[in-house]
Design a protein around this motif. Structure first.
Motif, PDB file in Angstrom:
ATOM      1  N   PHE A   4     -83.357  -2.867  -9.669  1.00 26.11           N
ATOM      2  CA  PHE A   4     -83.584  -4.062  -9.294  1.00 26.11           C
ATOM      3  C   PHE A   4     -82.351  -5.006  -8.641  1.00 26.11           C
ATOM      4  CE2 PHE A   4     -86.730  -7.525  -9.705  1.00 26.11           C
ATOM      5  CZ  PHE A   4     -85.990  -8.693  -9.938  1.00 26.11           C
ATOM      6  N   MET A   5     -81.226  -4.738  -9.447  1.00 27.45           N
ATOM      7  CA  MET A   5     -80.208  -5.158  -8.828  1.00 27.45           C
ATOM      8  C   MET A   5     -79.045  -4.416  -9.534  1.00 27.45           C
ATOM      9  SD  MET A   5     -80.200  -8.735 -11.098  1.00 27.45           S
ATOM     10  CE  MET A   5     -81.887  -8.999 -10.786  1.00 27.45           C
ATOM     11  N   ASN A   6     -77.637  -4.353  -8.909  1.00 25.38           N
ATOM     12  CA  ASN A   6     -76.609  -3.660  -9.535  1.00 25.38           C
ATOM     13  C   ASN A   6     -75.234  -4.062  -9.676  1.00 25.38           C
ATOM     14  OD1 ASN A   6     -76.047  -3.320  -6.760  1.00 25.38           O
ATOM     15  ND2 ASN A   6     -76.621  -1.238  -6.835  1.00 25.38           N
ATOM     16  N   THR A   7     -75.133  -5.486  -9.457  1.00 21.42           N
ATOM     17  CA  THR A   7     -73.843  -6.074  -9.495  1.00 21.42           C
ATOM     18  C   THR A   7     -73.294  -6.301 -11.155  1.00 21.42           C
ATOM     19  OG1 THR A   7     -74.584  -8.342  -9.409  1.00 21.42           O
ATOM     20  CG2 THR A   7     -74.500  -7.473  -7.337  1.00 21.42           C
ATOM     21  N   ASP A   8     -72.088  -6.287 -11.044  1.00 21.48           N
ATOM     22  CA  ASP A   8     -71.439  -6.071 -12.304  1.00 21.48           C
ATOM     23  C   ASP A   8     -71.893  -7.357 -13.154  1.00 21.48           C
ATOM     24  OD1 ASP A   8     -70.320  -3.760 -12.408  1.00 21.48           O
ATOM     25  OD2 ASP A   8     -68.408  -4.474 -11.994  1.00 21.48           O
ATOM     26  N   GLN A   9     -71.825  -8.438 -12.346  1.00 21.30           N
ATOM     27  CA  GLN A   9     -72.092 -10.051 -12.832  1.00 21.30           C
ATOM     28  C   GLN A   9     -73.567  -9.958 -13.416  1.00 21.30           C
ATOM     29  OE1 GLN A   9     -70.099 -11.918 -13.925  1.00 21.30           O
ATOM     30  NE2 GLN A   9     -71.612 -13.740 -14.674  1.00 21.30           N
TER      31      GLN A   9
END
Length: 75
Positions: A4-9
């Motif tokens: 779905f998403m993969n940024t650290d934040q």
């Protein structure tokens, strides 16, 4: 499998929301994992923001809490 998403934040925000819902429902990580048919370590890693959730994982968790995926990811 789609992530779905993969940024650290984003992972951290999603993890905090999963933990918030889990605690609000009075569930342990192990109980949430069982209800969502996921490994306990997956729940732990998601809550710590160490793991990007797949859409399948988010659907399973959202179903347990009777919320939408957007509620979990903050959209």
């Amino acid at each position: 499998i789609i992530y779905f998403m993969n940024t650290d934040q984003t992972n951290k925000v999603t993890g905090k929301r999963i933990k918030k819902y889990r605690k609000a429902h009075g569930l342990s990580q192990a109980t949430l994992a069982e209800k969502a048919n996921l490994p306990t370590n997956t729940i732990a890693r998601l809550e710590r923001g160490e793991h990007a959730a797949t859409t399948i994982t988010l659907k399973k968790i959202a179903k347990v809490f009777k919320v939408t995926i957007d509620d979990l990811v903050g959209d």
